[in-house]
Design an enzyme around this catalytic site. Structure first.
Site, PDB file in Angstrom:
ATOM      1  N   HIS A   1       1.006  -1.405   0.107  1.00 24.85           N
ATOM      2  CA  HIS A   1      -0.218   0.000   0.068  1.00 24.85           C
ATOM      3  C   HIS A   1       1.205   1.063  -0.052  1.00 24.85           C
ATOM      4  CE1 HIS A   1      -3.739   2.417   0.297  1.00 24.85           C
ATOM      5  NE2 HIS A   1      -2.970   3.194   1.325  1.00 24.85           N
ATOM      6  N   CYS A   2       1.016   2.076  -0.699  1.00 27.87           N
ATOM      7  CA  CYS A   2       1.501   3.520  -1.166  1.00 27.87           C
ATOM      8  C   CYS A   2       0.576   4.267  -0.616  1.00 27.87           C
ATOM      9  CB  CYS A   2       1.779   3.123  -2.981  1.00 27.87           C
ATOM     10  SG  CYS A   2       2.876   4.839  -3.030  1.00 27.87           S
ATOM     11  N   PRO A   3       1.389   5.339   0.314  1.00 25.56           N
ATOM     12  CA  PRO A   3       1.843   6.618   0.334  1.00 25.56           C
ATOM     13  C   PRO A   3       1.419   7.120   0.254  1.00 25.56           C
ATOM     14  CG  PRO A   3       3.186   5.964   1.534  1.00 25.56           C
ATOM     15  CD  PRO A   3       2.884   4.731   1.081  1.00 25.56           C
TER      16      PRO A   3
ATOM     17  N   LEU B   1      -2.329   7.372  -1.806  1.00 26.81           N
ATOM     18  CA  LEU B   1      -3.216   6.473  -1.450  1.00 26.81           C
ATOM     19  C   LEU B   1      -4.382   5.085  -2.503  1.00 26.81           C
ATOM     20  CD1 LEU B   1      -5.107  10.065  -1.391  1.00 26.81           C
ATOM     21  CD2 LEU B   1      -3.304   8.731   0.538  1.00 26.81           C
ATOM     22  N   ASN B   2      -3.142   4.972  -2.360  1.00 24.48           N
ATOM     23  CA  ASN B   2      -4.052   3.281  -3.169  1.00 24.48           C
ATOM     24  C   ASN B   2      -2.700   2.307  -2.651  1.00 24.48           C
ATOM     25  OD1 ASN B   2      -5.429   1.632  -4.797  1.00 24.48           O
ATOM     26  ND2 ASN B   2      -5.008   2.651  -6.577  1.00 24.48           N
TER      27      ASN B   2
END
Length: 377
Positions: free
Chosen positions: A107-109, A112-113
Site C-alpha cells: 500500500h503506497c502512501p 493513497l492506493n
C-alpha cells in the site's frame, strides 16, 4: 522502513507540490531563458506524462478477486472472511483500501492506493517519468550552471538574479527527488524484474531464509508436503528421514519461488509487452488470478523428495499464523567436549517466537507495514 503519515492526504500533496514546483518553477524562471521552443515542448510533454501516470496510479483499482473465484488444487486455499471470497495466489487484503488486492505489492502512501496487479504498470511509469524528467532537468541545470560560471567575469546583459536564485534552489531539490525515486524504482526492478517478486513476497523470502538459518524450515515444508500429498508415504519415508538427518541442506535445494521464470518473462508478466511499456493506458497481460510459473514448480510423483518440496505453493511453509514453540528461550548453552563442560552465551533472536503475521525483517517491517490486514491472512 514503511512511511506512515498522520494526514494521509499529505501523501499526495507532497509529491504533487514537488512535481509542480520543480517542473514548472524551473521552466518559468530558468529553462525559458535559453531553451528552444521545441525543447520546451518536449520538456512539458515529460511533465504531462508524470501527471497522467500519477493520476492513473492513484485512481486505477489495483485488482479485485472475482466473486466466483475458486482456487486450484495447486494453491493454498485462503478465504477472506471480510470480502467473502477466496484469495487468488499472491493476493492479500489491504486494511486501508478495505479490499482484497490481486498480486499486492504494497500500500503506497504517496498514491493513497495499493500497488497491485492492475495498476503496477501505472506506478512504474510514474516512477520512470519522474526519473526521466528530473534527470533531463538536472542535465540542463548543470549545463546552465557551467555556462554562467564560465562567463561570470564578463559583462553581459542576459544575467538574471531570479534565474541564479532559482538555479541554487532547484538543482539540489531536483537531485534529491532523482536519487530518492531512483532508489524506489531500483527496488521495484530488482524485485519484480530480476526475481519476479512483489515487495511482500520479498519480505516473505527474508522470513523463509530466517527460518532456514534457524534450522526450522525443512521440517515445516516436509509437513506441508505430506499434508498435501499423503500418498507419498510410506514410499518416500526413507528419503525424508535421510534428508532430515543431514547436517546441512542448502535452502535452494528444497525451496522454490515459483513466479521467478526469467527476467524478460517476469517484466512482461508485470508490465505487458515491451512496446507498450510507456503507453499510459497499457495493462498487464493477465487478469491477475493465476501466473506463469517456472518448471521447478510442477509436481512429478516420480521425482526426488527435494523436487517434490519445490512444487509447494508460495510460501512453502504454508499460510500459518503461529510458529512452533522453542523451549525455554534461555540464552545459555552448555556443551560437553573432551570431558570438559563449556558454558557460553548463545544469542537469542526474539523473532524466533513470532509467527508469520508478527515476524519482522531487519528493517523492522512486518506484513502490516505493507498494508496487509494480518487478521485476515
Amino acid at each position: 522502513m514503511a512511511i506512515k503519515l498522520k494526514n494521509r492526504w499529505l501523501g499526495v500533496a507532497i509529491p504533487a507540490f514537488l512535481v509542480a514546483l520543480i517542473g514548472y518553477g524551473s521552466h518559468y524562471f530558468i529553462l525559458s531563458n535559453f531553451l528552444s521552443w521545441n525543447e520546451q515542448i518536449f520538456y512539458q510533454t515529460c511533465q504531462t506524462m508524470i501527471w497522467v501516470s500519477y493520476y492513473l496510479a492513484i485512481y486505477t483499482n489495483p485488482g479485485i478477486p472475482p466473486k466466483d473465484f475458486k482456487p486450484s488444487a495447486e494453491e493454498w486455499h485462503n478465504y477472506c472472511k471480510k470480502c467473502r471470497v477466496y484469495k487468488p495466489e499472491r493476493a492479500h487484503h489491504c486494511k486501508t483500501c478495505n479490499q482484497c488486492v490481486l498480486a499486492m505489492d504494497h500500500h503506497c502512501p504517496w498514491t493513497l492506493n495499493c500497488v497491485g496487479h492492475s495498476n503496477f504498470p501505472h506506478f512504474m511509469r510514474f516512477l520512470f517519468w519522474v526519473i526521466f524528467s528530473t534527470a533531463y532537468l538536472l542535465f540542463l541545470l548543470i549545463g546552465r550552471i557551467y555556462l554562467l560560471w564560465s562567463i561570470r567575469h564578463t559583462a553581459f546583459h542576459h544575467r538574471s538574479t531570479s534565474e541564479i536564485i532559482f538555479i541554487c534552489i532547484m538543482t539540489p531539490m531536483d537531485a534529491f527527488v532523482l536519487l530518492t525515486v531512483s532508489s524506489l524504482l531500483g527496488r521495484c526492478i530488482y524485485n519484480q524484474c530480476l526475481h519476479g517478486m512483489t515487495q511482500i513476497e520479498s519480505w516473505e523470502m527474508d522470513r523463509i531464509q530466517s527460518l532456514h538459518y534457524k534450522n526450522r524450515l525443512l521440517a515445516q515444508v516436509i509437513d506441508r508436503l505430506v499434508e498435501r500429498r499423503p500418498e507419498i508415504l510410506p514410499a518416500k519415508q526413507h528419503e525424508i528421514n535421510k534428508l532430515l538427518s543431514k547436517r546441512y541442506v542448502n535452502q535452494e535445494d528444497f525451496t522454490n519461488f515459483p513466479y521467478d521464470v526469467n527476467p524478460w518473462t517476469n517484466i512482461n508478466n508485470a508490465m505487458g509487452p515491451w512496446y507498450l511499456w510507456l503507453w499510459p493506458w497499457s495493462k498487464p497481460p493477465t487478469i491477475g488470478t493465476s501466473f506463469a510459473k517456472n518448471e521447478l514448480f510442477f509436481y512429478d510423483p516420480n521425482s526426488s523428495i527435494e523436487d517434490m518440496l519445490m512444487s509447494l505453493p508460495w510460501p512453502p511453509d504454508g499460510l500459518t499464523h503461529h510458529s512452533r514453540a522453542l523451549g525455554s528461550g534461555s540464552s545459555i548453552e552448555t556443551i560437553v567436549s573432551g570431558g570438559e563442560q563449556v558454558i557460553r552465551d548463545k544469542s537469542v533472536d526474539l523473532r524466533d517466537r513470532l509467527g508469520r503475521n508478527s515476524w519482522y525483517n531487519d528493517w523492522g517491517e512486518d506484513l502490516s507495514d505493507f498494508g496487509v490486514d494480518t487478521e485476515l491472512e
